[in-house]
Design a protein around this motif. Structure first.
Motif, short mmCIF file in Angstrom:
data_model
loop_
_atom_site.label_atom_id
_atom_site.label_comp_id
_atom_site.label_asym_id
_atom_site.label_seq_id
_atom_site.Cartn_x
_atom_site.Cartn_y
_atom_site.Cartn_z
N ARG A 1 -6.14 1.94 -8.21
CA ARG A 1 -4.73 2.08 -7.81
C ARG A 1 -4.55 1.86 -6.31
O ARG A 1 -5.40 2.27 -5.52
CB ARG A 1 -4.24 3.47 -8.22
CG ARG A 1 -2.74 3.65 -8.14
CD ARG A 1 -2.32 5.04 -8.59
NE ARG A 1 -2.45 5.26 -10.02
CZ ARG A 1 -1.54 4.90 -10.91
NH1 ARG A 1 -0.43 4.29 -10.53
NH2 ARG A 1 -1.72 5.15 -12.19
N SER B 1 2.35 2.73 -3.73
CA SER B 1 3.16 1.75 -4.46
C SER B 1 3.11 1.95 -5.97
O SER B 1 4.00 1.52 -6.69
CB SER B 1 2.66 0.33 -4.14
OG SER B 1 1.38 0.12 -4.71
N ASP C 1 0.96 0.48 -7.75
CA ASP C 1 0.32 -0.72 -8.30
C ASP C 1 -1.10 -0.42 -8.76
O ASP C 1 -1.83 0.34 -8.12
CB ASP C 1 0.26 -1.83 -7.24
CG ASP C 1 1.62 -2.49 -7.00
OD1 ASP C 1 2.56 -2.20 -7.77
OD2 ASP C 1 1.73 -3.28 -6.05
N SER D 1 -3.19 -5.45 -15.28
CA SER D 1 -2.74 -4.98 -13.97
C SER D 1 -1.32 -4.46 -14.14
O SER D 1 -0.62 -4.82 -15.09
CB SER D 1 -2.75 -6.14 -12.95
OG SER D 1 -1.89 -7.18 -13.39
N LEU E 1 1.83 -4.25 -11.65
CA LEU E 1 2.31 -4.63 -10.33
C LEU E 1 3.84 -4.64 -10.31
O LEU E 1 4.47 -5.17 -11.24
CB LEU E 1 1.79 -6.02 -9.93
CG LEU E 1 0.26 -6.20 -10.00
CD1 LEU E 1 -0.12 -7.64 -9.67
CD2 LEU E 1 -0.45 -5.23 -9.06
N LYS E 2 4.40 -4.02 -9.26
CA LYS E 2 5.86 -3.98 -9.08
C LYS E 2 6.56 -3.46 -10.33
O LYS E 2 7.58 -3.99 -10.76
CB LYS E 2 6.40 -5.37 -8.69
CG LYS E 2 5.84 -5.86 -7.36
CD LYS E 2 6.37 -7.22 -6.99
CE LYS E 2 5.78 -7.67 -5.66
NZ LYS E 2 6.17 -9.05 -5.32
N GLY E 3 5.96 -2.45 -10.94
CA GLY E 3 6.61 -1.77 -12.04
C GLY E 3 6.42 -2.41 -13.40
O GLY E 3 7.01 -1.94 -14.38
N SER E 4 5.60 -3.45 -13.49
CA SER E 4 5.43 -4.13 -14.78
C SER E 4 3.96 -4.40 -15.08
O SER E 4 3.18 -4.75 -14.18
CB SER E 4 6.17 -5.49 -14.78
OG SER E 4 7.55 -5.30 -14.56
N LEU F 1 -3.62 -8.70 -7.55
CA LEU F 1 -3.09 -8.09 -6.33
C LEU F 1 -3.82 -8.75 -5.17
O LEU F 1 -5.00 -8.49 -4.93
CB LEU F 1 -3.34 -6.58 -6.34
CG LEU F 1 -2.85 -5.81 -5.11
CD1 LEU F 1 -1.33 -5.84 -5.03
CD2 LEU F 1 -3.35 -4.37 -5.15
N ASN G 1 -5.75 -2.89 -0.35
CA ASN G 1 -4.86 -1.73 -0.40
C ASN G 1 -5.25 -0.73 -1.49
O ASN G 1 -4.72 0.38 -1.53
CB ASN G 1 -3.41 -2.18 -0.64
CG ASN G 1 -2.84 -2.91 0.57
OD1 ASN G 1 -3.32 -2.74 1.69
ND2 ASN G 1 -1.82 -3.73 0.34
#
Length: 327
Positions: free
Chosen positions: A230, A234, A236, A254, A256-259, A305, A310
């Motif tokens: 993780r 974020s 993500d 994955s 990412l950005k809520g999906s 990602l 990150n």
């Protein structure tokens, strides 16, 4: 794509019996020896010896000897100059015929601490200086899945950020035909038998060549568990590994950005079976994660990602028992 063990983590997979090999860099305080295997259906005895030398008649610092003989017990002893010492016995049998097991010897300053399937079993005081121990022997009514020496020496010329998992003297390992900067690294201290759910911080973030080691057990009734890499606040998830035991699948994805992204499922074999131990090595490369189970390549997962640096947390949750995690 060959499996490359991280420094301080020296595995042998599916070794044949009788097993007798040097202990990498010799034995020292803080080292652990993990033995995963299956007891024979007709098991009568097996033994593990910590030996000072490899010649016949070498002194045995620790003789660990489970005996199924009507009076089930585990015998501990040492042998010096050809003579056995005083036997220590524990009239308890932590192994089951035909069942997988994980046997751990933790080398402490005063004794060997023996742990079976995550449960402390016995402490055997040193009778021979552990610095004299050079070899490990295993033989008897069992099948070996893996032997891991953890806390061994790191290769020489490591960068200043790297610390071996345990302090202590040792002989540097040399990796022929391999650039040191391509070797995996492990930055943090190991965690033994952590509870689930597990959350561990990746100090300094996820860097290329960094390797995460996860050793665990799938309970007989286990259905599913997950491992998440993780990225900070974020939410993500750069890599989501989801063994679905009941289905026989290992799903990767994955978030990412809520999906959720597209699932990947292809594997050549499945190491996650009910009642079985597994040994997972997840290595971050420049363009992908490379994942090995029990020393065999399991799958690759291309980075989705782009700023994988990150990633700062590893999470493990679900139907799994953890015996060792190093991130």
């Amino acid at each position: 794509m060959a499996y490359v063990p991280a420094p301080g983590y020296e595995p042998t997979y599916n070794p044949t019996l009788p097993y007798c090999r040097p202990i990498p860099g010799g034995l020292r305080v803080g080292m652990s020896v993990y033995i995963q295997g299956v007891a024979s259906e007709h098991m009568k005895r097996f033994f593990v010896n910590f030996v000072a030398g490899q010649e016949p008649g070498a002194d045995i610092a620790l003789h660990f000897n489970p005996r199924f003989d009507g009076w089930d017990k585990v015998v501990f002893n040492s042998q010096q100059a050809g003579n056995w010492g005083n036997e220590e016995r524990k009239r308890s049998m932590p192994f089951n015929k035909g069942a997988a097991f994980e046997l751990v010897f933790m080398v402490m300053a005063e004794h060997y601490k023996v742990v079976v399937n995550g449960n402390p079993f016995y402490e055997f005081g040193h009778r021979i200086p552990l610095q004299m121990v050079t070899h490990l022997q295993v033989d008897g009514d069992l099948q070996l899945q893996s032997i891991n020496f953890i806390g061994g020496p790191a290769p020489p010329h490591q960068g200043p950020m790297h610390h071996p998992p345990f302090p202590g003297p040792g002989h540097g390992h040399h990796y022929p035909h391999q650039q040191l900067n391509s070797l995996p690294s492990m930055e943090g201290p190991p965690t033994f038998n952590p509870p689930v759910p597990f959350r561990g911080r990746l100090q300094g973030g996820l860097t290329a060549r960094r390797t995460v080691i996860i050793k665990g057990y799938v309970p007989p009734t286990g259905k599913s568990f997950s491992i998440n890499f993780r990225a900070g606040p974020s939410g993500d998830i750069a890599l989501h590994v989801n063994p679905r035991v009941a289905e026989g699948n290992v799903v990767r994805n994955s978030f990412l950005k809520g999906s959720w992204g597209s699932e990947e499922r292809n594997i050549s074999y499945n190491p996650f079976s009910p009642g079985q131990f597994f040994d997972l090595s997840i290595r971050c490369g420049q363009d992908r994660f490379k994942v090995y189970a029990n020393g065999q390549h399991l799958f690759d997962f291309s980075h989705r990602l782009s700023a994988f640096q990150n990633v700062d947390t590893v999470e493990i949750e679900g139907d799994v028992t953890l015996s060792y995690v190093q991130i």
